[in-house]
Design a protein around this motif. Structure first.
Motif, PDB file in Angstrom:
ATOM      1  N   ARG A 243      30.593  50.766  49.121  1.00 32.44           N
ATOM      2  CA  ARG A 243      31.561  50.544  48.039  1.00 32.44           C
ATOM      3  C   ARG A 243      31.014  50.960  46.679  1.00 32.44           C
ATOM      4  N   VAL A 274      41.030  47.864  48.238  1.00 32.71           N
ATOM      5  CA  VAL A 274      39.973  47.146  48.961  1.00 32.71           C
ATOM      6  C   VAL A 274      39.368  46.071  48.066  1.00 32.71           C
ATOM      7  N   VAL A 277      41.253  42.934  48.189  1.00 31.04           N
ATOM      8  CA  VAL A 277      40.916  42.145  49.382  1.00 31.04           C
ATOM      9  C   VAL A 277      39.652  41.332  49.125  1.00 31.04           C
ATOM     10  N   TYR A 278      38.648  41.973  48.541  1.00 29.13           N
ATOM     11  CA  TYR A 278      37.392  41.267  48.245  1.00 29.13           C
ATOM     12  C   TYR A 278      37.621  40.096  47.297  1.00 29.13           C
ATOM     13  N   GLU A 318      34.771  47.371  55.434  1.00 32.23           N
ATOM     14  CA  GLU A 318      36.157  47.718  55.718  1.00 32.23           C
ATOM     15  C   GLU A 318      37.082  46.524  55.488  1.00 32.23           C
ATOM     16  N   PRO A 319      38.225  46.741  54.857  1.00 32.25           N
ATOM     17  CA  PRO A 319      39.134  45.619  54.536  1.00 32.25           C
ATOM     18  C   PRO A 319      39.642  44.890  55.769  1.00 32.25           C
ATOM     19  N   SER A 322      37.817  41.458  57.395  1.00 33.48           N
ATOM     20  CA  SER A 322      37.711  40.356  56.441  1.00 33.48           C
ATOM     21  C   SER A 322      37.081  39.117  57.067  1.00 33.48           C
TER      22      SER A 322
END
Length: 422
Positions: A243, A274, A277-278, A318-319, A322
């Motif tokens: 990332r 992404v 999502v984090y 990768e999203p 999770s």
């Protein structure tokens, strides 16, 4: 929408990564061995007399990531709003992969997709493209493309021999010094050298040879290439987090003459989606961490939720993964507290009791351990039980037995205990 995607990467909605660059790495460097300071006096629950128990403290600094700060992370990006545009851009990228002709261009495009952080969308297409590269049996003569091919194929698990570098060696079986004038080729060789396997001496030679020439050329290169060389010498591609590399490479890729505008837009949009999502994961983890109450009940241990999350993100970015990322973060947070308890704070009799409680693996064992250990023990049981339920729900299988067996065997705890006795 166009304005959002046309923005410079410097203006991304990048609360997590930008904050990491300014605040995270200073405390993160202290995650190594505890720095034990003079003993402090605290009364132990296990003391059989009124004599106070001598305890140690590592003087860990408090976390700079307060829950309110984590809750404040926001972004205007979401898959609900921007999902259609993402799919359109992914189709354009697939079209580029399908129509690229020569092996060199194919390898360069795959490398760009990887460094831009979007290759996870195109696993099948990339494998098909690499199959074509291998089946074409095209002879590659230049150092840059040979090294790039070696690195990309090794990264994707394809067999490729180090013999491909024989053509760049002289009569003494050493890399030819004349290669030093090819800065791009030498940089590509340096990156490839980190994909060598045990026993491949030629890759160690390649690493030393390329590093020597890269260092010697730093003052002679143009600004952009010199920056790439300096960055690689500090942290090779193989060691970088996907990332953070994506954020950095978007800046560099925009300056390439052969860059594709669709890939730039895709990389920026994917980066922000992404990151959304984090941010959601972090908010949930911060609430979980606060509910555990370790900060109050185990104030001697490290409060490193964000650092542990970044570590987990470096392993699985990768999203769609999770659950793996959040569960790994939770496990490392609990394990960190256990480590501090064994390495720094607990007495040997207390730690013997905690080890026995883990071997027993039952909530009733809490009555036999000190109060400050109870929160950690309960968190460990709760984490494994919740993981068991998730796996049964998602996969219809239960492998948690192996986690319990590993914990009950006491391997980790025995190692901590042995360290104390030394």
């Amino acid at each position: 929408m166009e304005k959002l995607l046309a923005a410079s990467p410097c203006t991304f909605s990048s609360a997590v990564v930008s904050n990491c660059s300014t605040n995270l790495f200073s405390p993160w460097r202290r995650l190594g061995p505890a720095r034990v300071v003079p003993r402090v006096t605290i009364v132990s629950k296990l003391s059989s007399s009124l004599q106070p128990t001598q305890r140690r403290s590592a003087n860990y600094h408090p976390s700079v990531w307060e829950p309110a700060l984590i809750e404040s992370f926001t972004t205007p990006f979401s898959y609900e709003v921007h999902g259609a545009r993402l799919e359109h851009l992914k189709n354009q990228a697939r079209n580029l992969l399908e129509h690229v002709q020569d092996p060199c261009s194919t390898l360069k495009l795959i490398d760009s997709l990887q460094r831009l952080g979007v290759s996870y969308h195109f696993g099948k297409e990339i494998d098909e493209a690499l199959d074509k590269v291998i089946s074409s049996r095209t002879v590659v003569d230049d150092l840059y493309t040979t090294s790039l091919m070696f690195r990309i194929l090794r990264e994707h698990g394809y067999p490729i021999s180090t013999d491909v570098f024989d053509k760049f060696k002289g009569g003494d079986s050493k890399f030819m010094e004349s290669l030093g004038s090819d800065a791009a080729g030498i940089l590509s060789l340096y990156e490839a050298s980190h994909l060598g396997m045990q026993g491949e001496d030629v890759m160690e030679e390649a690493k030393e040879f390329s590093a020597k020439h890269l260092k010697a050329s730093l003052g002679k290169l143009d600004c952009d290439l010199a920056m790439q060389v300096q960055q690689s010498l500090q942290v090779p591609l193989r060691w970088r987090m996907p990332r953070t590399e994506a954020m950095n490479y978007i800046h560099a890729y925009q300056k390439h003459e052969t860059s594709h505008s669709a890939l730039i837009e895709l990389a920026k949009l994917d980066y922000n989606l992404v990151q959304a999502v984090y941010q959601q994961e972090l908010r949930e983890l911060a609430r979980w961490w606060g509910e555990l109450g370790f900060k109050e009940k185990m104030s001697f241990s490290r409060d490193r939720l964000m650092e542990n999350f970044i570590w987990s993100m470096g392993i699985v970015f990768e999203p769609q993964l999770s659950k793996c990322r959040t569960n790994l973060t939770k496990f490392v947070c609990i394990l960190t507290a256990i480590g501090d308890m064994y390495d720094v704070y607990g007495t040997l009799p207390e730690l013997e009791l905690f080890t026995q409680a883990v071997n027993q693996w039952d909530i009733t064992a809490m009555k036999d351990i000190p109060e400050f250990m109870g929160a950690c023990y309960l968190a460990l049981l709760d984490f494994v039980n919740n993981l068991e339920l998730e796996m049964l729900k998602d996969n219809g299988s239960n492998t948690t037995y192996y986690i319990k067996d590993e914990a009950s065997s006491g391997k980790i705890l025995k190692q901590f205990r042995n360290n104390m006795l030394k």
